[in-house]
Design an enzyme around this catalytic site. Sequence first.
Site, PDB file in Angstrom:
ATOM      1  N   HIS A 100      44.211  43.563  45.116  1.00  0.00           N
ATOM      2  CA  HIS A 100      43.146  44.560  45.211  1.00  0.00           C
ATOM      3  C   HIS A 100      42.324  44.495  46.489  1.00  0.00           C
ATOM      4  CE1 HIS A 100      40.610  41.182  43.951  1.00  0.00           C
ATOM      5  NE2 HIS A 100      39.601  41.865  44.437  1.00  0.00           N
TER       6      HIS A 100
HETATM    7  C1  UD1 Z   1      34.910  44.830  44.757  1.00  0.00           C
HETATM    8  C2  UD1 Z   1      34.399  43.810  45.777  1.00  0.00           C
HETATM    9  C3  UD1 Z   1      35.439  42.721  45.990  1.00  0.00           C
HETATM   10  C4  UD1 Z   1      35.846  42.093  44.674  1.00  0.00           C
HETATM   11  C5  UD1 Z   1      36.258  43.179  43.673  1.00  0.00           C
HETATM   12  C6  UD1 Z   1      36.500  42.556  42.326  1.00  0.00           C
HETATM   13  C7  UD1 Z   1      32.927  44.801  47.496  1.00  0.00           C
HETATM   14  C8  UD1 Z   1      32.817  45.241  48.901  1.00  0.00           C
HETATM   15  N1  UD1 Z   1      34.152  44.455  47.064  1.00  0.00           N
HETATM   16  O1  UD1 Z   1      36.051  45.438  45.311  1.00  0.00           O
HETATM   17  O2  UD1 Z   1      34.894  41.717  46.818  1.00  0.00           O
HETATM   18  O3  UD1 Z   1      36.910  41.213  44.903  1.00  0.00           O
HETATM   19  O4  UD1 Z   1      35.222  44.156  43.548  1.00  0.00           O
HETATM   20  O5  UD1 Z   1      37.306  43.338  41.514  1.00  0.00           O
HETATM   21  O6  UD1 Z   1      31.951  44.755  46.793  1.00  0.00           O
HETATM   22  N2  UD1 Z   1      37.215  51.971  40.849  1.00  0.00           N
HETATM   23  C9  UD1 Z   1      37.448  52.627  39.661  1.00  0.00           C
HETATM   24  N3  UD1 Z   1      36.812  52.170  38.535  1.00  0.00           N
HETATM   25  C10 UD1 Z   1      35.959  51.108  38.544  1.00  0.00           C
HETATM   26  C11 UD1 Z   1      35.724  50.459  39.762  1.00  0.00           C
HETATM   27  C12 UD1 Z   1      36.360  50.898  40.902  1.00  0.00           C
HETATM   28  O7  UD1 Z   1      38.204  53.590  39.600  1.00  0.00           O
HETATM   29  O8  UD1 Z   1      35.441  50.750  37.474  1.00  0.00           O
HETATM   30  C13 UD1 Z   1      37.942  52.430  42.059  1.00  0.00           C
HETATM   31  C14 UD1 Z   1      37.211  53.528  42.829  1.00  0.00           C
HETATM   32  O9  UD1 Z   1      38.168  54.383  43.375  1.00  0.00           O
HETATM   33  C15 UD1 Z   1      36.548  52.725  43.953  1.00  0.00           C
HETATM   34  C16 UD1 Z   1      37.557  51.611  44.207  1.00  0.00           C
HETATM   35  O10 UD1 Z   1      38.106  51.312  42.940  1.00  0.00           O
HETATM   36  O11 UD1 Z   1      36.299  53.506  45.086  1.00  0.00           O
HETATM   37  C17 UD1 Z   1      36.960  50.371  44.835  1.00  0.00           C
HETATM   38  O12 UD1 Z   1      35.884  49.866  44.063  1.00  0.00           O
HETATM   39  P1  UD1 Z   1      34.704  49.006  44.754  1.00  0.00           P
HETATM   40  O13 UD1 Z   1      33.786  48.514  43.713  1.00  0.00           O
HETATM   41  O14 UD1 Z   1      34.114  49.755  45.896  1.00  0.00           O
HETATM   42  O15 UD1 Z   1      35.460  47.809  45.413  1.00  0.00           O
HETATM   43  P2  UD1 Z   1      36.558  46.836  44.796  1.00  0.00           P
HETATM   44  O16 UD1 Z   1      37.830  47.093  45.502  1.00  0.00           O
HETATM   45  O17 UD1 Z   1      36.532  46.919  43.319  1.00  0.00           O
HETATM   46  N1  UDP Z   2      40.511  39.427  35.636  1.00  0.00           N
HETATM   47  C1  UDP Z   2      40.608  39.966  34.364  1.00  0.00           C
HETATM   48  N2  UDP Z   2      41.494  40.986  34.144  1.00  0.00           N
HETATM   49  C2  UDP Z   2      42.295  41.493  35.116  1.00  0.00           C
HETATM   50  C3  UDP Z   2      42.195  40.922  36.421  1.00  0.00           C
HETATM   51  C4  UDP Z   2      41.282  39.895  36.645  1.00  0.00           C
HETATM   52  O1  UDP Z   2      39.909  39.515  33.440  1.00  0.00           O
HETATM   53  O2  UDP Z   2      43.064  42.424  34.847  1.00  0.00           O
HETATM   54  C5  UDP Z   2      39.552  38.323  35.898  1.00  0.00           C
HETATM   55  C6  UDP Z   2      40.195  37.073  36.428  1.00  0.00           C
HETATM   56  O3  UDP Z   2      40.675  36.271  35.392  1.00  0.00           O
HETATM   57  C7  UDP Z   2      39.040  36.440  37.201  1.00  0.00           C
HETATM   58  C8  UDP Z   2      38.288  37.631  37.736  1.00  0.00           C
HETATM   59  O4  UDP Z   2      38.656  38.737  36.907  1.00  0.00           O
HETATM   60  O5  UDP Z   2      38.200  35.714  36.330  1.00  0.00           O
HETATM   61  C9  UDP Z   2      38.687  37.894  39.162  1.00  0.00           C
HETATM   62  O6  UDP Z   2      38.236  39.130  39.562  1.00  0.00           O
HETATM   63  P1  UDP Z   2      38.888  39.952  40.756  1.00  0.00           P
HETATM   64  O7  UDP Z   2      40.261  39.470  41.040  1.00  0.00           O
HETATM   65  O8  UDP Z   2      38.684  41.366  40.437  1.00  0.00           O
HETATM   66  O9  UDP Z   2      37.887  39.643  41.968  1.00  0.00           O
HETATM   67  P2  UDP Z   2      37.729  38.440  43.030  1.00  0.00           P
HETATM   68  O10 UDP Z   2      37.683  37.164  42.303  1.00  0.00           O
HETATM   69  O11 UDP Z   2      38.855  38.561  44.006  1.00  0.00           O
HETATM   70  O12 UDP Z   2      36.444  38.790  43.718  1.00  0.00           O
END
Ligand code: UD1
Ligand code: UDP
Length: 364
Positions: free
Chosen positions: A211
């Site tokens: 992601h």
């Molecule tokens: C964010 C964090 C990242 C973290 C990740 C955990 C920032 C800059 N990035 O990235 O560090 O590792 O969360 O998962 O804060 N979207 C949905 N539904 C949701 C959430 C997101 O559809 O519930 C989609 C939207 O198109 C959105 C995209 O995902 O634009 C990205 O979401 P965003 O929260 O901006 O960043 P993440 O990639 O989730």
């Molecule tokens: N996780 C989860 N379901 C999923 C993917 C991740 O519960 O489908 C949990 C995972 O076990 C970990 C956390 O989410 O505890 C990690 O989040 P993510 O990979 O989104 O973000 P990051 O740690 O890279 O910021």
Amino acid sequence: MQHSSLKILTIVGARPQFIKAAAVSRIARSLEHITEVLVHTGQHYDQNMSDVFFTELDIPKPNYHLGIGSGTHGIQTGKMLGAIEEVLVKEKPDWVLVYGDTNSTLAGALAATKLHIPIAHVEAGLRSFNRKMPEEINRVLTDHAANLLFTPTEVANQNLYKEGIASNLIHLVGDVMYDASLYYVKKAELASHILDSLKLQPQKYILSTIHRAENTDTSDRLTAIIEALSKLSQEILVVLPLHPRTKKILKDLQMLDKIPETLRLIDPVSYYDMILLEKNSKMIVTDSGGIQKEAYFYQVPCITLRDETEWVELVDAGWNHLVAPTSSSEIYQKIKNQMCQPIPSSTNNLYGDGTAASKILEVL
Ligand code: UD1
Ligand code: UDP
């Protein structure tokens, strides 16, 4: 010891923060002198990216849900900043508690520092030294605004010392995600039926998650990763719970329909299901920060598809291997090679003793 009363305002917004905050919030609720006000920015909002964690991990309903949602970095962070400021003015907490390195973390830290409210940063001191990552900017700025920095490892302490942060602000407490894994693993084993429902057998599949912006927003890298996993899946099943960010981009690139059935794309799963998927997998291939550590907690070898990692001790201990996701044949070959290697000899306690949350609350 007699404690005076303390009001902590916790800011969460993205999936990994719900898990980290669950570990601290659970202990906070057991202490009479602590009141916690929980603020959810709404950065993540899908049921399987947010609500499922509150229910499963028994996190109280947020006192404030700001409903910010998705947007560019500027818009998302800016909207959060204004909305959090309003809550802080009203609640006047003794401390603002922020976790990790997302836009919700930075917005919380900025809003608090402008109002002279002390900030405690959990998971402080991590560095990739790659300033192109949004997370790196978020963590550096948050650390420099924070009044208390709770670090998971000695490496994190050293990073902060090198940046001139006063050592009396830094507390090495261990990793709250380790606390969470110890507490929830038993519950997960009782509650999750994910292996049965996906018809998976232990050790007969690879678990993958992708992601990070640096992998999804460059189509060459995303294509290389998907091609490598697709090829690998012809030999061993690959299960990939798909982050909505990655799903959207794969759809836009018209790649979703071309993925073979052996690369099983599933919706994001709950934390309990994820624990079970991780524990029973032959190997984990990920770009997630949290999942790199969880692989180690459950003693599963891990390949991290990134140019660098903040969790360097996992690489040093042989549990994690970095593979820069530039060429699909190289990714495929490196995963294959790594699968033939023996499991590293166990290294204990890289991330503390599972009491990080209690230590944080004691310091506060
Ligand atoms: C964010 C964090 C990242 C973290 C990740 C955990 C920032 C800059 N990035 O990235 O560090 O590792 O969360 O998962 O804060 N979207 C949905 N539904 C949701 C959430 C997101 O559809 O519930 C989609 C939207 O198109 C959105 C995209 O995902 O634009 C990205 O979401 P965003 O929260 O901006 O960043 P993440 O990639 O989730
Ligand atoms: N996780 C989860 N379901 C999923 C993917 C991740 O519960 O489908 C949990 C995972 O076990 C970990 C956390 O989410 O505890 C990690 O989040 P993510 O990979 O989104 O973000 P990051 O740690 O890279 O910021």
